[in-house]
Each structure stands twice: as structure tokens, then as C-alpha cells.
Design a protein around this motif. Sequence first.
Motif, PDB file in Angstrom:
ATOM      1  N   LYS A 144       0.824  -1.213   0.000  1.00  0.00           N
ATOM      2  CA  LYS A 144       0.000   0.000   0.000  1.00  0.00           C
ATOM      3  C   LYS A 144       0.859   1.265   0.000  1.00  0.00           C
ATOM      4  O   LYS A 144       0.630   2.205   0.760  1.00  0.00           O
ATOM      5  N   THR A 145       1.870   1.259  -0.877  1.00  0.00           N
ATOM      6  CA  THR A 145       2.717   2.433  -1.039  1.00  0.00           C
ATOM      7  C   THR A 145       2.533   2.996  -2.451  1.00  0.00           C
ATOM      8  O   THR A 145       1.919   2.373  -3.316  1.00  0.00           O
ATOM      9  N   THR A 146       3.077   4.179  -2.669  1.00  0.00           N
ATOM     10  CA  THR A 146       3.055   4.796  -3.994  1.00  0.00           C
ATOM     11  C   THR A 146       4.461   5.259  -4.358  1.00  0.00           C
ATOM     12  O   THR A 146       5.319   5.443  -3.493  1.00  0.00           O
ATOM     13  N   TYR A 147       4.662   5.426  -5.662  1.00  0.00           N
ATOM     14  CA  TYR A 147       5.922   5.953  -6.156  1.00  0.00           C
ATOM     15  C   TYR A 147       5.621   6.926  -7.282  1.00  0.00           C
ATOM     16  O   TYR A 147       5.007   6.541  -8.287  1.00  0.00           O
TER      17      TYR A 147
ATOM     18  N   THR B 298       2.218   6.816  -8.573  1.00  0.00           N
ATOM     19  CA  THR B 298       1.712   5.540  -9.074  1.00  0.00           C
ATOM     20  C   THR B 298       1.601   4.545  -7.923  1.00  0.00           C
ATOM     21  O   THR B 298       2.537   4.396  -7.130  1.00  0.00           O
ATOM     22  N   PHE B 299       0.459   3.875  -7.815  1.00  0.00           N
ATOM     23  CA  PHE B 299       0.294   2.854  -6.788  1.00  0.00           C
ATOM     24  C   PHE B 299       1.284   1.726  -7.026  1.00  0.00           C
ATOM     25  O   PHE B 299       1.416   1.224  -8.149  1.00  0.00           O
TER      26      PHE B 299
ATOM     27  N   SER C  39       1.645  -1.095 -15.256  1.00  0.00           N
ATOM     28  CA  SER C  39       2.820  -0.413 -14.718  1.00  0.00           C
ATOM     29  C   SER C  39       3.994  -1.387 -14.624  1.00  0.00           C
ATOM     30  O   SER C  39       3.814  -2.548 -14.239  1.00  0.00           O
TER      31      SER C  39
ATOM     32  N   GLN D 144      -4.811  -4.293  -5.290  1.00  0.00           N
ATOM     33  CA  GLN D 144      -5.142  -2.976  -4.744  1.00  0.00           C
ATOM     34  C   GLN D 144      -6.351  -3.083  -3.806  1.00  0.00           C
ATOM     35  O   GLN D 144      -7.236  -2.232  -3.783  1.00  0.00           O
TER      36      GLN D 144
END
Length: 341
Positions: A51-54, A57-58, A81, A326
Motif C-alpha cells: 500500500k505504497t506509492t511511487y 503511481t500505486f 505499470s 489494490q
Amino acid sequence: MRLRTVLATLTAGLAAATCLTAAGPADANSAEGHACSPAVSLDRFSDVLDKTTYDGTFVGNFSALAVDRDGSLAALGDRSSLFGLAPATLRPRSAVHLADEKGADLDSEGLVVDGDGTRLITSETEPSVRRHSRDGRILDRLPVPSSLQVAPAGRATANQTFEGLTLLPGGRTLLASMEYALSGDSAGTVRFQTWQRHQGRFRLAAQYAYRTDAGLGVPEVQATPDGRLLVLERGFTAGVGNTVRLYLADPRHATDTSGIENLTGQPGVRPIRKTLLADIADCPSLGATAKQPQPNPLLDNIEGMTITGRDRAGRLRVLLVSDDNQNAVQTTRFYYLRVRV
């Protein structure tokens, strides 16, 4: 960079990662790992990316892993992705958006990093295998047998086609695994399609039958250094959780089924032979927690796999990853295994 150097770099990075604290209790594991079976041990797990983003972007939905030419990890998400991950920390370094020829998102499932750095990526929608540049541009598209296409064009079911992808030793043979059976084939009998490289392009080649355990599909396949295959089988039962098993499979002496329309009651068809290496539910939980019922709280929807090298005893270092969809009750989890084949 030569493959031996790449694997050495990646193995060193992944070994160093066992000293990190990001993954919680599992990072205190012994260097020899914890037995899941006589052939498989679990070193540790990591939920560091859950449950992180960069860069907006999930980070998740992982369906495949591969070793890149520089020793980093490529991690493919099934919502179009492709991430580059640092091998020691798993932290994202890059994110590339993928699309089809019309600019639509891909249901991207299988991944191979070819010797020239291009990315071979499957989609289970059509299905398809496309070659992409490092920045995501489509370079070309491989042919797919008409029978493996989704009905009504073929006999496959939507979202049950190409899930796994691997390049066999030598780099001449590409293999994709269907997730579930074609209409007209026996339930649990899936097709593995191959292509042979000729003058820089992949051409359709032999096809094989592989029989899964009852109720399970094939989310991933990886070639071992001797040309055999590691095959993941996976299923889900509501209220019970996931079943994930790791098999060693040998395609040698299997019947070429490319000319056989229906694999139901066909005498003389030799499927790919398989041997159970481990049921992941038999691995120690190592303090893992699950957000929904599971036979073992370590389990989740494991879907990606890559071989990252060997340890001093000659065992394969195998990295698995789960697809969290997700979803709040699922986890993006990496599993560090040692496998004796």
C-alpha cells in the motif's frame, strides 16, 4: 553486463536485504532459512511495499518479476505499470506506464527481460505477447495460435490466458503458460506455448500440456538453469484463503500438442512431468499476519516469481511476490526462498 555478473550483483543485494528492518519479524531469520519441505526453505518475507506509492503511481498489483541486466529487479503490475526496484531494499527506482497499440492500458501478466534489455510482456486479455523498449514503447508483437485466443476468435476464456512467461537457457526459446484450460480440453489441463528465435524474431514452435492440481491455475513459470521449469499453481477459496504450490516440471519428452485440437480423452498424449517441491502453506509463518482468512497467515495471492541466483550450497534463490489487487484485505508481500532442484 554478462548474466553471471548480473546474478552475482543481484544475489549480493538480496542477501544484504536480510539485515534490513523494514519487513518486521521476518528479517531476524537465520541465514539457512526455515524448512517448508525437504526441497524448499524460506529465508524471510517483506511487506515493505504494501500500500505504497511511487511518483504518484500505486505500487502493487504485482504479477511478475524479472532480473534486469544491471542486477536490479523489474516488477510488473497487472494494471499497466512496470517498476524498477532496488534489489537490496525493494524500493522503487522507476515506473513506466504500458499501453497497447491504441493507447489503452494492458492487463499485463508475464515478464521477461531479454538479453538486449527489451521487455517481453504478456497480456491475458487477447492474449498477446509484445516486445517493449525500456521506456515502454511497443517494438513488435509475437504471433499467437488462433486456438489460444479468447472466444469467439479462439477457445480461451477471458482473463484465463497467458499468465507466465520465461526464456529458456540459451535465449532461443520463449515459453508462455496459460492460466486455465481451453474450452474442449479437460479441466486442469493447460497449454504451454513456445516460440523459437530465428534471425532476431520469435516464431511459433511446440506446445505442451500441463496438468494442474484440482481447482488450481498456473500464474507463473520460470526456467531453471538446466532447462526445467519452476511452476506456481494457485487457487482461492472464499472463507478459506489461498492455495499456492511450487512444482518442478520437465518438458522433455512431453508431446507437442500444437496440432491436437482437444485434449480430452486423448490417448498417447504425454503431459509435462511435474514433481511437488513445496506447498507454501507448509512454510513457517515467521510472524506474518493476514488481513483475511488463510490456511497460513504467510499466504496471499502469490503470482510472480523469478530466480535471482544460487547460494553456496547450490540451491536456487527464488523470489516470489503476491498481487494485492489494490485490495485492503490483501497484501503485497515478497518471499525469499531457497530451492533445491
